[in-house]
Motif scaffolding. Structure first.
Motif, short mmCIF file in Angstrom:
data_model
loop_
_atom_site.label_atom_id
_atom_site.label_comp_id
_atom_site.label_asym_id
_atom_site.label_seq_id
_atom_site.Cartn_x
_atom_site.Cartn_y
_atom_site.Cartn_z
N HIS A 104 -0.48 22.90 -5.73
CA HIS A 104 -0.33 24.34 -5.89
C HIS A 104 0.93 24.89 -5.24
CE1 HIS A 104 -2.28 23.88 -1.95
NE2 HIS A 104 -1.73 25.03 -1.63
N SER A 105 1.50 24.14 -4.26
CA SER A 105 2.70 24.62 -3.59
C SER A 105 3.83 23.60 -3.64
CB SER A 105 2.40 24.99 -2.14
OG SER A 105 1.85 23.89 -1.44
N LEU A 106 3.50 22.32 -3.51
CA LEU A 106 4.48 21.25 -3.59
C LEU A 106 4.11 20.31 -4.73
CD1 LEU A 106 4.72 20.33 0.21
CD2 LEU A 106 6.40 21.63 -1.09
N LYS A 107 5.09 19.56 -5.21
CA LYS A 107 4.84 18.60 -6.28
C LYS A 107 4.49 17.22 -5.72
CE LYS A 107 5.76 21.57 -9.59
NZ LYS A 107 6.81 21.41 -10.57
N LEU A 108 4.31 17.13 -4.41
CA LEU A 108 4.06 15.86 -3.74
C LEU A 108 2.92 15.04 -4.36
CD1 LEU A 108 5.08 14.14 -1.33
CD2 LEU A 108 3.42 15.30 0.10
N PRO A 109 1.79 15.65 -4.74
CA PRO A 109 0.71 14.85 -5.34
C PRO A 109 1.13 14.11 -6.61
CG PRO A 109 -0.14 16.97 -4.63
CD PRO A 109 1.35 17.05 -4.52
N TYR A 110 2.15 14.62 -7.30
CA TYR A 110 2.61 13.97 -8.52
C TYR A 110 3.45 12.73 -8.23
CZ TYR A 110 1.22 18.08 -11.29
OH TYR A 110 0.51 19.08 -11.92
N TYR A 111 3.92 12.58 -7.00
CA TYR A 111 4.83 11.47 -6.69
C TYR A 111 4.20 10.12 -7.01
CZ TYR A 111 7.91 14.72 -4.09
OH TYR A 111 8.76 15.75 -3.72
N ARG A 112 2.87 10.02 -6.82
CA ARG A 112 2.19 8.74 -7.03
C ARG A 112 2.28 8.28 -8.49
NH1 ARG A 112 -3.69 11.00 -5.55
NH2 ARG A 112 -2.34 12.50 -4.52
N LEU A 113 2.56 9.20 -9.40
CA LEU A 113 2.61 8.84 -10.82
C LEU A 113 3.78 7.91 -11.12
CD1 LEU A 113 1.78 12.29 -12.47
CD2 LEU A 113 0.22 10.39 -11.99
N LYS A 114 4.80 7.95 -10.26
CA LYS A 114 5.98 7.11 -10.48
C LYS A 114 6.03 5.94 -9.52
CE LYS A 114 8.71 10.72 -12.68
NZ LYS A 114 10.04 11.34 -12.85
N ASP A 174 12.61 16.37 -9.53
CA ASP A 174 12.33 15.29 -10.48
C ASP A 174 11.00 15.50 -11.20
OD1 ASP A 174 14.67 14.05 -9.66
OD2 ASP A 174 13.67 12.87 -8.12
N PHE A 175 10.22 16.46 -10.71
CA PHE A 175 8.90 16.73 -11.28
C PHE A 175 8.82 18.16 -11.81
CE2 PHE A 175 8.57 13.29 -8.31
CZ PHE A 175 7.71 12.39 -8.90
N LEU A 186 0.86 -1.19 0.00
CA LEU A 186 0.00 0.00 0.00
C LEU A 186 0.88 1.23 0.00
CD1 LEU A 186 -1.40 -2.18 2.33
CD2 LEU A 186 -3.28 -0.66 1.73
N VAL A 187 0.46 2.26 -0.74
CA VAL A 187 1.29 3.44 -0.93
C VAL A 187 0.51 4.69 -0.52
CG1 VAL A 187 2.71 4.75 -2.55
CG2 VAL A 187 2.36 2.29 -2.90
N PHE A 188 1.22 5.60 0.16
CA PHE A 188 0.65 6.89 0.57
C PHE A 188 1.67 7.98 0.23
CE2 PHE A 188 0.14 3.47 3.62
CZ PHE A 188 -1.24 3.24 3.59
N SER A 189 1.21 9.20 0.07
CA SER A 189 2.14 10.32 -0.07
C SER A 189 1.83 11.31 1.05
CB SER A 189 2.02 10.99 -1.44
OG SER A 189 0.69 11.34 -1.74
#
Length: 409
Positions: free
Chosen positions: A99-109, A88-89, A4-7
């Protein structure tokens, strides 16, 4: 083995710990995976909780280790931290949750953190609460599809605008638009269809995108490559207030009213809009219970983090102002009191009075007041004018009055 993965960033870890704890506590130790999937060959059952983050301090790492050790006594589990870098993003646009961090995009990888032996993983947003045995999700056969998803209950009139070969193009979403807070990913197919590369390539071309990673995934994973889960597995809590189903408007929730009414009676995973760590009270479920109480009950049982969480609970009061403002806005809209609407946006001198009024709002009405109150908060913060709030509130109230009680029948 269940992956299971979380960000979560440093501040969100304590909320992620509640979700992790809810998963462990709802695991029925009297059952094996074969009770959910008779064809499964898994013998040594264990949860691997992967946390994607941009930074986690040594102190928090120690807390997570202690959390792991305590939960491991209940059911075998391990917490693994993966540190990513926003750099990396750099090709991904600032948008929505990003809107402030790229953290939500981390799940794409996601696929890059797993070896070839791992067949599937489940991504969950940290503002969720599991109230089922999560193994029933892993028992689902995706039938060769890339991902298992749950439809988003919001409007499907959104779009992505991008440039390709110096030409402006638009990708329109349809009724199959899904919420990226729940993703059961078939890792082999995810890699086969090169979803990571496709998302980054599209992101680099975008000049208009609203929902960050969610929009990119919806644009790059074809509908035929998705397995459709019941709404119960990503039950957006606003639906306890009202929801518009596809037999009422095809561009809203992609389930019939009958299908939805089955989900509301037995939700599996709650996805909180009004976060419990900000709202002690919001919506009430089919049984008449305050759904935020469910989260706080698990928070009180969460090893290591429970003391910190319960201490912060004492200071949560702003939700009362939100509900109180919403109650006033509701009345003002019904009475066509335009001056009152404008007063609620511009004047804060009566806020204490609204807080007191919120304490007497009936339970079945509290959720809609929170939604309307958030419209006032938004207008105050972004200095919006009367018209935006008025027409938004008018639409919210119309939908509430038309659809709320349909979910109770």
């Amino acid at each position: 083995m269940y992956h299971l993965v979380f960000s979560a960033d440093e501040n969100y870890i304590k909320y992620t710990s509640v979700l992790i704890t809810s998963i462990v506590l709802n695991t029925d130790k009297s059952k094996k995976i074969q009770d959910f999937d008779k064809n499964s060959n898994i013998k040594n059952e264990k949860y691997f909780f992967h946390i994607l983050s941009n930074f986690i301090s040594d102190k928090t790492r120690e807390k997570l280790l202690n959390l792991q050790n305590d939960l491991n006594i209940i059911f075998p589990c391990e917490i693994i931290i993966h540190i990513k870098n926003d750099e990396d993003f750099k090709n991904f646009p600032i948008s929505g949750a990003a809107h402030s961090l790229k953290l939500p995009y981390y799940r794409l990888k996601l696929s890059s953190i797993f070896n070839e032996k791992i067949e599937k993983c489940l991504y969950l947003d940290s503002d969720m609460l599991c109230i089922c045995d999560i193994r029933e999700v892993f028992a689902i056969d995706l039938k060769g599809r890339v991902v298992g998803v749950v439809g988003d209950p919001g409007s499907k009139k959104s779009k992505i605008k991008f440039k390709e070969n110096n030409k402006k193009k638009t990708f329109y979403f349809d009724e199959n638009y899904f919420n990226s807070g729940f993703l059961l990913i078939n890792l082999e197919e995810y890699k086969k269809y090169d979803i990571e590369r496709k998302c980054e390539e599209l992101a680099s071309k975008c000049y208009y995108i609203k929902a960050a990673d969610q929009d990119l995934l919806n644009a790059t994973i074809e509908t035929k490559l998705r397995y459709k889960f019941d709404f119960a597995y990503n039950f957006s809590t606003i639906a306890f207030c009202y929801v518009i189903c596809k037999d009422e408007n095809k561009n809203r929730l992609n389930h019939t009213r009958d299908e939805f009414n089955k989900s509301i009676k037995n939700p599996k995973i709650l996805h909180y809009g009004e976060k419990p760590w900000k709202f002690l009270k919001s919506y009430f479920d089919y049984k008449g219970n305050n759904i935020n109480d469910y989260w706080w009950d698990v928070a009180s049982k969460t090893p290591v983090f429970n003391e910190e969480l319960l201490k912060s609970k004492k200071d949560i009061t702003n939700y009362l102002l939100c509900a109180g403002l919403g109650r006033e806005l509701f009345d003002a809209i019904l009475k066509f009191n335009f001056l009152k609407v404008n007063f609620l946006i511009k004047n804060t001198s009566h806020d204490e009075k609204y807080i007191q009024k919120a304490k007497s709002i009936e339970n079945d009405f509290f959720g809609i007041c929170c939604i309307l109150g958030n419209a006032i908060f938004y207008a105050r913060y972004y200095k919006k004018n009367f018209f935006g709030v008025y027409f938004k509130a008018l639409k919210i109230i119309y939908n509430f009055k038309k659809y709320h009680f349909k979910s109770r029948n």
